[in-house]
Write an enzyme that holds these catalytic residues in place. Structure first.
Site, short mmCIF file in Angstrom:
data_model
loop_
_atom_site.label_atom_id
_atom_site.label_comp_id
_atom_site.label_asym_id
_atom_site.label_seq_id
_atom_site.Cartn_x
_atom_site.Cartn_y
_atom_site.Cartn_z
N HIS A 1 -8.19 -10.54 -0.90
CA HIS A 1 -8.08 -10.37 0.21
C HIS A 1 -9.19 -11.56 1.03
O HIS A 1 -10.26 -11.42 0.79
CB HIS A 1 -8.72 -9.06 0.99
CG HIS A 1 -8.78 -8.91 2.28
ND1 HIS A 1 -7.65 -8.31 3.11
CD2 HIS A 1 -9.77 -9.42 3.33
CE1 HIS A 1 -8.07 -8.15 4.16
NE2 HIS A 1 -9.23 -9.02 4.55
N HIS B 1 -1.63 -12.14 1.68
CA HIS B 1 -1.44 -12.22 3.22
C HIS B 1 -1.86 -13.24 4.00
O HIS B 1 -2.93 -12.93 4.71
CB HIS B 1 -1.72 -10.67 3.81
CG HIS B 1 -3.21 -10.12 3.47
ND1 HIS B 1 -4.31 -10.81 3.46
CD2 HIS B 1 -3.39 -8.79 3.07
CE1 HIS B 1 -5.19 -10.00 3.34
NE2 HIS B 1 -4.63 -8.68 2.97
N HIS C 1 0.88 -1.20 0.07
CA HIS C 1 0.14 -0.01 0.03
C HIS C 1 0.71 1.19 -0.04
O HIS C 1 1.77 1.60 0.82
CB HIS C 1 -0.89 -0.06 1.35
CG HIS C 1 -1.73 -1.21 1.22
ND1 HIS C 1 -3.30 -1.18 0.75
CD2 HIS C 1 -1.49 -2.62 1.81
CE1 HIS C 1 -3.54 -2.52 0.85
NE2 HIS C 1 -2.81 -2.96 1.50
N1 NCD Z 1 -3.70 -5.14 6.07
C1 NCD Z 1 -4.42 -4.06 6.61
O1 NCD Z 1 -4.45 -4.42 7.69
N2 NCD Z 1 -4.85 -2.97 6.14
C2 NCD Z 1 -4.53 -2.55 4.62
C3 NCD Z 1 -5.84 -3.19 3.70
C4 NCD Z 1 -5.42 -4.88 3.58
O2 NCD Z 1 -4.46 -5.26 2.95
O3 NCD Z 1 -6.38 -5.70 4.01
C5 NCD Z 1 -4.71 -1.13 4.30
O4 NCD Z 1 -5.04 -0.67 3.39
O5 NCD Z 1 -4.59 -0.57 5.48
ZN ZN Z 2 -2.99 -4.94 2.12
ZN ZN Z 3 -6.04 -7.16 2.53
#
Ligand code: NCD
Ligand code: ZN
Ligand code: ZN
Length: 347
Positions: free
Chosen positions: A140, A178, A19
């Site tokens: 996801h 993930h 991100h």
């Molecule tokens: N992993 C997270 O906890 N947050 C991610 C979104 C995601 O990857 O699900 C985000 O964009 O902040």
């Molecule tokens: Zn993410």
């Molecule tokens: Zn995610």
């Protein structure tokens, strides 16, 4: 690859789940990733989300213009799948040469997922086209059913969504992003060559106790949430297995400090600053430093059908203290392990 007990040199790695956000935040975090990785799959969950090829190409230009002079980095763009993504948009994405995947967020599952998919069957025209042109679907993988315990949402997703989807679209390339559970690791291990998974450094290093050690620690809160120790062990096993279908994705997710240290704190761990150090620590603890190069630098490009990077990076066993916080636009961000000592350093 060259390893000594205290150092390891590997092909320059890539981050297959990142991100970057946008604007001043993006300009602050981008150099951290560009220092560590040659390329990264850039997530499309902006506000508003990146749903069209035109938006993805414009976002790519903003990233490239924010890159400090002298740094090299290639952003690999993605589209945000919605109930209404037309098959044409997939064709435009493919033809652009810059959009490399499409991301499925179940609506409401995570940060900026409100415009996500309410029922995957609504996306079959787009998914069918993706299957045909070889465009990977990034997932996801958590159900959003509020009746399901938050620690079970990934495992339930496999049965309710992933298996039927794989049955209907057997050739579609899918990356289970993930992964956090033994069930997901096992599911991916037992699947065919079109199914892969990314694993974060924090899910390799920590179990859910970390969130509650001595009090609630919001910087360890992300989605999918850290799980119990048996799951962490299964993820480590998958990562060091040498299987080409497990590869590196940091899920580095910057949130301003005050939105994490909050009565309703945001989900996401910021690891872009020290991701390779954390992965080195995890692989070292597992006695498998020799497996790091495949996981970080080879399996990802092979799965995506891209060339491996030129050049190398070197990590050395060297203790250093992470900054407690970093400037991020007009705010600050607390890196995971902020203010703590870590065991590896990138030269
Ligand atoms: N992993 C997270 O906890 N947050 C991610 C979104 C995601 O990857 O699900 C985000 O964009 O902040
Ligand atoms: Zn993410
Ligand atoms: Zn995610």
């Amino acid at each position: 690859m060259q390893t000594t007990p205290n150092s390891i040199t590997i092909i320059r790695p890539d981050d297959w789940h990142l991100h970057l956000r946008d604007g001043a935040t993006m300009a602050s975090v981008l150099p951290h990733t560009a220092r560590q990785f040659a390329r990264a799959i850039v997530m499309p969950n902006l506000k508003p989300p990146v749903t069209t090829t035109a938006q993805a190409l414009a976002y790519r230009e903003r990233i490239l213009s924010a890159l400090p002079a002298g740094m090299r980095f290639e952003p690999l763009m993605t589209l945000y799948l919605t109930d209404n993504t037309p098959a044409d948009e997939i064709l435009r994405a493919k033809e652009s040469g810059f959009v490399h995947a499409v991301k499925l967020y179940p609506a409401g599952a995570t940060t900026n997922s409100d415009a996500g998919v309410t029922d995957v069957r609504k996306c079959y025209a787009a998914l069918d086209t993706m299957q045909r042109v070889g465009m990977p679907l990034l997932v996801h993988g958590e159900v959003t059913d509020p009746e399901i315990d938050i620690f079970d949402r990934e495992a339930v997703f496999i049965d309710r969504i992933m298996k039927p989807l794989r049955h209907d679209m057997p050739e579609l390339k899918v990356v289970f992003e993930h992964i956090t559970t033994r069930e997901a690791a096992q599911y991916v291990s037992e699947s065919g060559p079109a199914t892969a998974a990314t694993i974060t450094a924090h899910h390799l290093l920590y179990n859910r106790n970390e969130i509650f050690k001595g009090g609630i620690r919001p910087h360890y809160y992300c989605l999918p949430v850290l799980k119990r120790e048996t799951h962490r062990q299964a993820l480590v096993q998958a990562a060091v297995s040498g299987s080409g279908r497990f590869f590196l994705g940091t899920d580095s997710a910057p949130h301003a400090r005050d939105t994490k240290e909050n009565a309703c704190g945001c989900a996401g761990c910021y690891t872009a600053l020290h991701a390779m150090e954390l992965y080195a620590q995890a692989f070292d603890q597992a006695g498998a430093l020799d497996k790091l190069e495949g996981f970080a630098s080879i399996h990802g490009p092979d799965f995506y059908g891209m060339p491996r990077n030129e050049g190398t990076i070197t990590l050395t066993r060297e203790r250093w203290t992470l900054p407690a916080e970093l400037p991020m636009g007009s705010a600050t961000v607390v890196p995971l392990n902020g203010g703590e000592v870590i065991d590896w350093a990138m030269a």
